[in-house]
Every structure is written in C-alpha cells, then in structure tokens.
Design an enzyme around this catalytic site. Structure first.
Site, PDB file in Angstrom:
ATOM      1  N   CYS A  85       0.841  -1.202   0.000  1.00 15.53           N
ATOM      2  CA  CYS A  85       0.000   0.000   0.000  1.00 15.53           C
ATOM      3  C   CYS A  85       0.883   1.262   0.000  1.00 15.53           C
ATOM      4  O   CYS A  85       1.581   1.521  -0.963  1.00 15.53           O
ATOM      5  CB  CYS A  85      -0.976  -0.062   1.176  1.00 15.53           C
ATOM      6  SG  CYS A  85      -2.304   1.145   1.025  1.00 15.53           S
ATOM      7  N   HIS A 175      -3.673  -5.431   0.664  1.00 12.54           N
ATOM      8  CA  HIS A 175      -3.053  -5.850   1.936  1.00 12.54           C
ATOM      9  C   HIS A 175      -3.053  -7.378   2.047  1.00 12.54           C
ATOM     10  O   HIS A 175      -4.101  -7.961   2.314  1.00 12.54           O
ATOM     11  CB  HIS A 175      -3.803  -5.236   3.112  1.00 12.54           C
ATOM     12  CG  HIS A 175      -3.560  -3.766   3.245  1.00 12.54           C
ATOM     13  ND1 HIS A 175      -2.579  -3.250   4.062  1.00 12.54           N
ATOM     14  CD2 HIS A 175      -4.142  -2.707   2.621  1.00 12.54           C
ATOM     15  CE1 HIS A 175      -2.580  -1.923   3.954  1.00 12.54           C
ATOM     16  NE2 HIS A 175      -3.517  -1.569   3.078  1.00 12.54           N
ATOM     17  N   GLU A 177      -1.745  -9.007   4.410  1.00 13.55           N
ATOM     18  CA  GLU A 177      -1.700  -9.396   5.822  1.00 13.55           C
ATOM     19  C   GLU A 177      -3.082  -9.568   6.442  1.00 13.55           C
ATOM     20  O   GLU A 177      -3.200 -10.086   7.546  1.00 13.55           O
ATOM     21  CB  GLU A 177      -0.872  -8.374   6.628  1.00 13.55           C
ATOM     22  CG  GLU A 177      -1.445  -6.973   6.778  1.00 13.55           C
ATOM     23  CD  GLU A 177      -1.133  -6.032   5.607  1.00 13.55           C
ATOM     24  OE1 GLU A 177      -0.972  -6.531   4.473  1.00 13.55           O
ATOM     25  OE2 GLU A 177      -1.093  -4.812   5.826  1.00 13.55           O
TER      26      GLU A 177
END
Ligand code: XMP
Length: 520
Positions: A85, A175, A177
C-alpha cells in the site's frame, strides 16, 4: 541484550494499524522479523543487516513533501523489498515514479487480475485470472519507476501489483496481511522463501539455545541474578531459562503486593517450589503497596506507584542476598515495539506496563530481558520446549499491578476482598464449563458505583461487577468471548448470592481496539 543473530526481515513502519500483523505472519512463517519506525530505519539497516525489507502502509500520502520515507540507501543494498500500500507508493516515489490522489479509491473487497506470472504469486495465483483481495487506499501509483512492470491490476487501479524482478522490488496496493485477501499469507511466504530465499528457521528450540548462551555470556562466571516471579508464564519461563544458564546463582522473588487473586500466592509458591529446585523468596509487601495507593484514583498513577515499589522491594532483597548484579524480567516484544510518531510528537502511552522502562535509571542493577524478542504465543511454545509445568503455561495472563487495575477508582482492602471472591466464582464456573483454555483471558472488574436492587423483598444498594473474557493470539488485539447466556446467568446468580456486596453483574462486550483488555 539481544539473542538474535539470525536472518532477519526488517519491517519499516510508516504508522499503519496493520504493521504488527505483517510481523506476525513473517514470524508464523518461521522467519524472524523486527519492526522499526521509519525514523530509526537507517540505523536498523546497519545494525540488523536484514536479508529483506517490507515497507508498511501508512495514513500519510506519499506525494506530500513531508511524507515519511524509507532510507534512500535501502534501494542500493541489493536486498529484496516488498512495499505494501503506502509502502508501494513511497518506493515508487523514491525510485522516480509518481503517486496521486486520482479519485480511484478502493476500500474493502476488490479483485486482483494477475497480468503476469511472478514468484510472488507462485503456487496460487495465475496469469489471466482474478482473485479477491482487500484494499484500503485513496492514493494510487500513476507512473512506474524505471525497471518496474505491472503484474496485477484491479478495476480501479492499474498498478495494483508491480515488480522489478531484477532488483527484487515488489509493490502491492492490496493488503496481504489481512485474512480477506485470500492467499495473502502465501504471498508473504513467497516473498520470504522464494524471493529473499530465506531458510534459517525461527523456532523456539533454536531460540532457547541462543538465549541460554547469551545469558551466560552477559552474566559471566560469578554474578548473581534476581528474577521477579509473578506466577504468570513469562516470568516462569525467564526463571527456567536463567536456571538452565546459570544454575543456583539465580534467586527468584515473589512479591505479594496484595493485589493477587484468591489463594494465588500460596498456589504459585507450592507449585513452583514443588517442581523446581530454584531458590524462591516470598516477600509480603501488601501493606506497603496498599498504603501507597491511598487516595489514588488515576490508572497511570496506580501503575507508576506500583512499578516504583516493585523496584524498592527488589533493591532491598538484592541487598539482603549480598548484592545481585542483574534483575531479570519477562518483558515481551509488544512492550518494546516503538510506535511511530509523526511531526516529532511523542507517541501516546496507552498504559505504562510496570516491567518496561524506568528501571535501569533508578536501580543500580543491570536488566536481563531474555524474552524481549518474543510474542506471547511464542513464549507459550518456548515454555513447552523448556518443560514448564502446564499450570503456568495454561494460565491466563495477569497484569503486574494485579487487582489494583481491576478496581477502577480508589483501591481499598474491602473492594479487593469483594473482587477476589467474585473473581474466584467466575473462574470456578469457567473451569467447570471446560472453557478456560478456549478463553485467552477472563477476569472480573469491581466498578466504583453502587446500584439499587431488591433481594428478599429488601432494597439493596451494592456494587456492580463486570465480567470480562477475551480471545486473542498475543494480547495486541482481542475480541470479546461469546459466552453462553445461561452460563452468564449462572455466574451472575452465584456472584450475587455468594458475594454480599455485589447486587448487579454486567458483561463487557468490547473488543480491542477500541477497548483495551484491562479496564485501567
Ligand atoms: P491491555 O489492557 O493493554 O493488556 O489490553 C494487554 C495484556 O497485557 C496485560 N497487562 C500487563 N501485563 N504488566 C504486565 O505484565 C502490566 O502492567 C500489564 N498491564 C496489562 C493484560 O492483562 C493483557 O493480558
């Protein structure tokens, strides 16, 4: 003291809420990772010599002049970099590309269309297909730096995944994660194993060996060490590590501050002394702590006073055993991760954990923190490696300031006694229901308010007790535990029947964030 001489991935934090989640995934993949705020990244590159770097997201905009940057020399180190990002944006800006707020915002679910096969996607995402990912951005890359190619696009973002495969630089707008990005964890693993080529596995077995040899080196042949034993897993693990490293030059000290749970001190002493041949002193300092908290209502003041008194007691005991050179404590990694601060303003302290900071300045003693690189769940694995008694491993965490921070407002002996009784009933019911291990932490809080009730046709005006139970992996984030309503009713009835000063019980359904686990 650091026990780390292992291949490390550095995570440069630009202030994203998700940075710790990235570190967790890297650790879970068996690779050691450290988080550093962007301000310290230059030093960290020299100190840690990472094998690869991940650039986190950020609330900032990469096109602004004051926006936080990665050290420029990072891009000359010939190590792979993954920008997530904002991390993608700032890498582009620093390497000659452009980022703008062009109205192509994406928040939440989006689809990544794979435009080229890449080692980043190897094994799960293929060219020509689209996959669900999670986005959260207002700005977008609008021009790539030299050497980069597009490897993934989304409906609104042309540069949703980019790569300069020659240099090992990757940028992704989404993202990986968060669990909404299907296969995000595998993407992180590909970066670690296939792109950086890491093999050196971070396991608690090799951590133990390293920690023991580091303790021996640090403490030397003669020095004495004292270790504050709280009854929790962290200090028990520290004690076992030290005992393995330096044998009987270790003295454990259990300070009863008067804020422990019902029968806790006796139980801990009996189990610890019955299982281990480690010297253990029991100091009853409850009067000292209670007196110091007279008239104190502020949570931070309570924590600071209790932390300070622990030092006094340790100093005194160190003197009595003829001088100790080291104090060992169970500080964990989440306590030492520096938060990012912008514009030079200090990051906000949510709570002062009593075992972090402050000690070395006042105490003429060196600090040993052999767990300072570990997350809580890693400590549990290490505890099993060390053969720690299941009693300590399975126990819910308990804060150093104990019940004092579970009595919001003034702490009095009367309130502590009431709280102890209520807490024991809640624990008893949790154990009977067989849910103790499913819960990360459960406890009661005695609220500083009285409410009206009716019992046996009589009016009552008594305290409110709050029940808390959370699930968590490492205490950094938590969700409230979904108790069965019948169970809650049973606990409430028992507490109100058996503890005469409580006439109302409520259940706390706040997660962390926005709440914290403890109330103070
Ligand atoms: P919070 O309340 O910050 O707590 O969400 C996160 C975890 O840390 C524990 N805790 C402490 N542990 N010393 C400790 O060793 C402390 O001062 C302290 N304060 C909170 C808390 O119980 C939870 O598990």
């Amino acid at each position: 003291m650091s026990v780390i001489d292992i291949d490390t991935v550095l995570i440069i934090d630009f202030g994203s809420q998700l940075t710790r989640l990235i570190a967790r995934h890297v650790r879970d993949a068996g690779i050691y990772s450290e988080i550093v705020p962007f301000q310290s990244a230059e030093d960290a590159l020299v100190r840690i010599k990472p094998k690869g770097v991940i650039l986190s997201g950020s609330p900032c905009s990469a096109f602004e002049r004051e926006s936080p940057r990665a050290p420029q020399k990072l891009f000359d180190l010939s190590i792979p970099v993954l920008g997530i990002c904002y991390g993608e944006h700032i890498m582009c800006v620093q390497l000659g590309g452009r980022v703008e707020e062009n109205g192509n915002r994406e928040f939440g679910r989006a689809f990544l269309k794979v435009e080229a096969n890449s080692p980043l996607f190897d094994g799960f995402w293929e060219k020509g297909f689209s996959y669900p990912v999670w986005m959260s951005h207002g700005d977008s890359v609008i021009a790539l730096p030299k050497g980069f190619d597009v490897i993934g696009t989304s409906d609104r973002t042309h540069f949703a995944a980019i790569a300069d495969e020659k240099r090992g630089f990757y940028g992704i707008q989404f993202h990986p994660e968060v669990h909404h990005t299907i296969h995000g964890v595998r993407l992180i693993q590909n970066f670690l194993y296939k792109i950086i080529g890491l093999k050196d596995r971070w396991t608690m077995a090799n951590y133990q060996a390293r920690a023991i040899s580091m303790i021996r080196e640090e403490v030397g042949e003669k020095s004495q060490v004292i270790c504050g034993l709280s009854g929790g897993i962290d200090s028990a693990v520290v004690a076992l590590l030290l005992h393995k490293a330096i044998g009987n030059r270790l003295t454990c000290i259990l300070v009863d501050n008067g804020f422990m749970r019902k029968k806790e001190v006796e139980e801990v002493i009996s189990i610890f002394s019955g299982t281990y041949d480690i010297s253990l002193l029991h100091i009853n300092a409850s009067d000292l702590f209670m007196n110091a908290l007279k008239g104190v209502t502020s949570p931070e003041k309570k924590r600071k006073i209790i932390g300070g008194l622990f030092i006094d007691v340790f100093e005194e005991e160190a003197r009595k055993i003829g001088g100790a050179d080291f104090l060992a404590q169970g500080t964990l990694y989440p306590d030492v991760i520096e938060s990012v601060s912008f514009n030079g303003s200090p990051s906000v302290t949510i709570k002062s954990h009593h075992n972090v900071g402050g000690l070395p300045q006042r105490m003429n003693i060196k600090i040993l923190e052999p767990l300072r690189e570990l997350f809580k769940d890693e400590v549990r694995i290490l505890a099993r490696e060390l053969g720690l008694s299941e009693y300590f491993i399975a126990r819910h965490p308990f804060p150093g300031p104990g019940l004092a921070v579970r009595c919001p407002g003034l702490v009095t002996q009367e309130k502590l006694d009431i709280l102890c009784e209520a807490d024991a009933i809640y624990m008893d019911e949790i154990c009977k229901a067989g849910i103790y291990k499913a819960i990360w932490q459960a406890f009661t809080v005695l609220l500083p308010v009285k409410t009206v009730g009716v019992m046996g046709d009589k009016r009552t005006y008594e305290y409110v007790c709050a029940l808390r139970a959370v699930i968590s992996v490492d205490g950094m984030t938590a969700d409230f535990y979904h108790h069965d309503m019948d169970f809650l009713g049973r606990v409430a009835t028992r507490i109100i029947n058996e503890v005469s000063s409580i006439n109302r019980v409520v259940y706390d359904v706040t997660s962390k964030p926005p709440g914290t686990i403890e109330w103070e």
